[in-house]
Design a protein around this motif. Sequence first.
Motif, PDB file in Angstrom:
ATOM      1  N   VAL A 159       0.841  -1.205   0.000  1.00 13.54           N
ATOM      2  CA  VAL A 159       0.000   0.000   0.000  1.00 13.54           C
ATOM      3  C   VAL A 159       0.871   1.249   0.000  1.00 13.54           C
ATOM      4  O   VAL A 159       1.902   1.301   0.677  1.00 13.54           O
ATOM      5  N   PRO A 160       0.485   2.257  -0.763  1.00 11.67           N
ATOM      6  CA  PRO A 160       1.218   3.522  -0.706  1.00 11.67           C
ATOM      7  C   PRO A 160       0.951   4.243   0.607  1.00 11.67           C
ATOM      8  O   PRO A 160      -0.140   4.129   1.178  1.00 11.67           O
ATOM      9  N   THR A 161       1.931   4.976   1.076  1.00 10.79           N
ATOM     10  CA  THR A 161       1.751   5.793   2.278  1.00 10.79           C
ATOM     11  C   THR A 161       1.352   7.218   1.916  1.00 10.79           C
ATOM     12  O   THR A 161       0.954   7.990   2.786  1.00 10.79           O
ATOM     13  N   GLU A 162       1.496   7.568   0.638  1.00 11.42           N
ATOM     14  CA  GLU A 162       1.153   8.896   0.143  1.00 11.42           C
ATOM     15  C   GLU A 162       0.282   8.759  -1.105  1.00 11.42           C
ATOM     16  O   GLU A 162       0.352   7.748  -1.800  1.00 11.42           O
ATOM     17  N   ALA A 163      -0.526   9.777  -1.362  1.00 13.88           N
ATOM     18  CA  ALA A 163      -1.281   9.845  -2.612  1.00 13.88           C
ATOM     19  C   ALA A 163      -0.969  11.195  -3.245  1.00 13.88           C
ATOM     20  O   ALA A 163      -1.631  12.204  -2.967  1.00 13.88           O
TER      21      ALA A 163
END
Length: 241
Positions: free
Chosen positions: A170-174
Amino acid sequence: MSSTRPTVVLVHDGCSDTTTWLGVVAELQRRGLTVLAVANPLRGLAHDAAYLSSVLAGIDGPVVLVGHAYGGAVITEAGTAPNVVALVYVAAYLPEAGESYQALAGRFAPSPLASRMRRTTYAADGADAAELSVPGDCFGSLVAADLDPELAGALAALQRPVAARVLTDVPTEAAWRAKPAWALVTGADRALPPPVQRFTAERAGATVLELPDASHAVAVSRPSAVAEFIHAAAGPSAVAG
């Protein structure tokens, strides 16, 4: 407003390599843009995004960051870099922070490719890990249906397997929450479902272009259209002032 033209940085998909951008690079260079195609490591989202971040840190001036398919997740994580002025998603998905591809795709009908992926193992930090590739006998029909079969076969032979963990990482930033986003949707894509592409692009408020008959290999089959879309994103409004 700065007159500095951005560097276009291209990030390829899993089961792919930088050669898929060859036609797009040539078209963008004809338009006077500086282009860099990054060799995506394909070993996990955090690893791949950290590598891309290190590349971005070495580029002077603004960057338009382009991701194909899984490359879209990588640019979503790394695209918070201060010199990134726009994000372009090509046959890609735009995940939220904390949202894996598996969780996202589970909300839609699976692609025909999902059940056909080949799983093998590789050594990672002293232990075996799983990686995925596309079998050659279905690469053309499921990834590159709008390409000549011989060229599709060459792409199948050139592919690099991707760590299976990218489906659950999962990304920690968008980054698209703070940067302008553009999304080219491939309407005949049998690898990354068009509904996933459309939903995530609309959720992000991206500028969307859909090519109804384009396959997942759109960067190879329609390099001029892809380059023109990227060129538009790299226009004067993209350059940080």
